[in-house]
Design a protein around this motif. Structure first.
Motif, PDB file in Angstrom:
ATOM      1  N   ALA A  77      55.568  66.095  79.006  1.00  0.00           N
ATOM      2  CA  ALA A  77      54.929  66.282  80.315  1.00  0.00           C
ATOM      3  C   ALA A  77      53.702  65.393  80.452  1.00  0.00           C
ATOM      4  N   ALA A  78      52.863  65.367  79.424  1.00  0.00           N
ATOM      5  CA  ALA A  78      51.631  64.572  79.488  1.00  0.00           C
ATOM      6  C   ALA A  78      51.934  63.085  79.556  1.00  0.00           C
ATOM      7  N   SER A  79      53.088  62.682  79.050  1.00  0.00           N
ATOM      8  CA  SER A  79      53.438  61.261  79.098  1.00  0.00           C
ATOM      9  C   SER A  79      53.678  60.790  80.526  1.00  0.00           C
ATOM     10  N   HIS A  80      53.748  61.703  81.463  1.00  0.00           N
ATOM     11  CA  HIS A  80      53.963  61.334  82.864  1.00  0.00           C
ATOM     12  C   HIS A  80      52.667  61.292  83.677  1.00  0.00           C
ATOM     13  N   LEU A  81      51.544  61.344  83.012  1.00  0.00           N
ATOM     14  CA  LEU A  81      50.264  61.237  83.715  1.00  0.00           C
ATOM     15  C   LEU A  81      50.076  59.882  84.390  1.00  0.00           C
ATOM     16  N   GLU A  82      50.803  58.868  83.923  1.00  0.00           N
ATOM     17  CA  GLU A  82      50.660  57.549  84.541  1.00  0.00           C
ATOM     18  C   GLU A  82      51.107  57.558  85.993  1.00  0.00           C
ATOM     19  N   VAL A  83      51.938  58.500  86.372  1.00  0.00           N
ATOM     20  CA  VAL A  83      52.339  58.605  87.780  1.00  0.00           C
ATOM     21  C   VAL A  83      51.095  58.793  88.642  1.00  0.00           C
ATOM     22  N   ILE A  84      50.162  59.601  88.156  1.00  0.00           N
ATOM     23  CA  ILE A  84      48.939  59.867  88.909  1.00  0.00           C
ATOM     24  C   ILE A  84      48.012  58.653  88.880  1.00  0.00           C
ATOM     25  N   SER A  85      47.849  58.053  87.716  1.00  0.00           N
ATOM     26  CA  SER A  85      46.950  56.893  87.636  1.00  0.00           C
ATOM     27  C   SER A  85      47.489  55.719  88.453  1.00  0.00           C
ATOM     28  N   VAL A  86      48.794  55.512  88.425  1.00  0.00           N
ATOM     29  CA  VAL A  86      49.388  54.429  89.220  1.00  0.00           C
ATOM     30  C   VAL A  86      49.210  54.717  90.708  1.00  0.00           C
ATOM     31  N   MET A  87      49.405  55.969  91.098  1.00  0.00           N
ATOM     32  CA  MET A  87      49.236  56.334  92.505  1.00  0.00           C
ATOM     33  C   MET A  87      47.798  56.058  92.960  1.00  0.00           C
ATOM     34  N   LEU A  88      46.825  56.492  92.169  1.00  0.00           N
ATOM     35  CA  LEU A  88      45.427  56.308  92.561  1.00  0.00           C
ATOM     36  C   LEU A  88      45.023  54.831  92.573  1.00  0.00           C
ATOM     37  N   LEU A  93      44.299  49.087  94.912  1.00  0.00           N
ATOM     38  CA  LEU A  93      44.759  47.697  94.753  1.00  0.00           C
ATOM     39  C   LEU A  93      45.710  47.219  95.846  1.00  0.00           C
ATOM     40  N   PHE A  94      46.606  48.114  96.276  1.00  0.00           N
ATOM     41  CA  PHE A  94      47.661  47.708  97.215  1.00  0.00           C
ATOM     42  C   PHE A  94      47.520  48.346  98.589  1.00  0.00           C
ATOM     43  N   HIS A  95      46.456  49.111  98.769  1.00  0.00           N
ATOM     44  CA  HIS A  95      46.183  49.778 100.049  1.00  0.00           C
ATOM     45  C   HIS A  95      47.327  50.701 100.469  1.00  0.00           C
ATOM     46  N   GLU A  96      47.940  51.350  99.476  1.00  0.00           N
ATOM     47  CA  GLU A  96      48.997  52.310  99.761  1.00  0.00           C
ATOM     48  C   GLU A  96      48.360  53.624 100.213  1.00  0.00           C
ATOM     49  N   PRO A  97      49.002  54.324 101.115  1.00  0.00           N
ATOM     50  CA  PRO A  97      48.400  55.557 101.632  1.00  0.00           C
ATOM     51  C   PRO A  97      48.435  56.689 100.608  1.00  0.00           C
ATOM     52  N   LEU A  98      47.385  57.481 100.604  1.00  0.00           N
ATOM     53  CA  LEU A  98      47.326  58.682  99.773  1.00  0.00           C
ATOM     54  C   LEU A  98      47.688  59.849 100.685  1.00  0.00           C
ATOM     55  N   THR A  99      48.929  60.262 100.623  1.00  0.00           N
ATOM     56  CA  THR A  99      49.438  61.286 101.535  1.00  0.00           C
ATOM     57  C   THR A  99      49.375  62.670 100.895  1.00  0.00           C
ATOM     58  N   VAL A 100      49.514  63.683 101.725  1.00  0.00           N
ATOM     59  CA  VAL A 100      49.496  65.067 101.237  1.00  0.00           C
ATOM     60  C   VAL A 100      50.634  65.307 100.234  1.00  0.00           C
TER      61      VAL A 100
END
Length: 137
Positions: A77-88, A93-100
């Protein structure tokens, strides 16, 4: 041992994040996509493709080291923390929206990791209280 886990998972997250963001940057550099030699040269001419390679190799060796000691459930489970770091970082970096839905997904990932970690620590405490290593009958 706790310090090993914290450092290990932070390192794993850093390598995975490097790989994902590098792929995104290399892909942007190689546009437009075409099945020809010119496109392949653009892909492998981008320095970010090598960042992705370093990220994946680093993540692999870090993950293998962690698996020697970490309980598999919380570790996976903890190995998937990169999903959050990549999103943030993608927001920045890419001006992607932070949606609900993305924020709720991140909260669900963290909640799942916390639940698995708590379950694992409860299991370890229970095993210690009942005599660790004592097998059935």
């Amino acid at each position: 041992m706790r310090r090993f886990y914290v450092f290990g998972f932070l390192l794993l997250m850093a390598f995975d994040t490097l790989a994902q963001l590098s792929f995104k940057l290399a892909g942007n550099h190689a546009l437009p996509v075409a099945a020809d030699l010119a496109w392949l040269l653009r892909v492998f001419g981008a320095p970010w493709i090598y960042g992705a390679l370093v990220g994946y190799l680093g993540a692999f060796f870090t993950w293998m080291s962690l698996l020697k000691h970490a309980p598999i459930g919380p570790a996976f489970a903890a190995s998937h923390l990169e999903v959050i770091s990549v999103m943030l970082l993608s927001v920045w970096l890419f001006h992607e929206p932070l949606t609900v839905p993305r924020v709720l997904g991140a909260v669900a990932i963290v909640a799942g990791i916390v639940c698995l970690g708590l379950a694992e620590s409860d299991e370890a405490e229970h095993a210690t209280a009942n005599g660790a290593g004592a097998g059935p009958g």
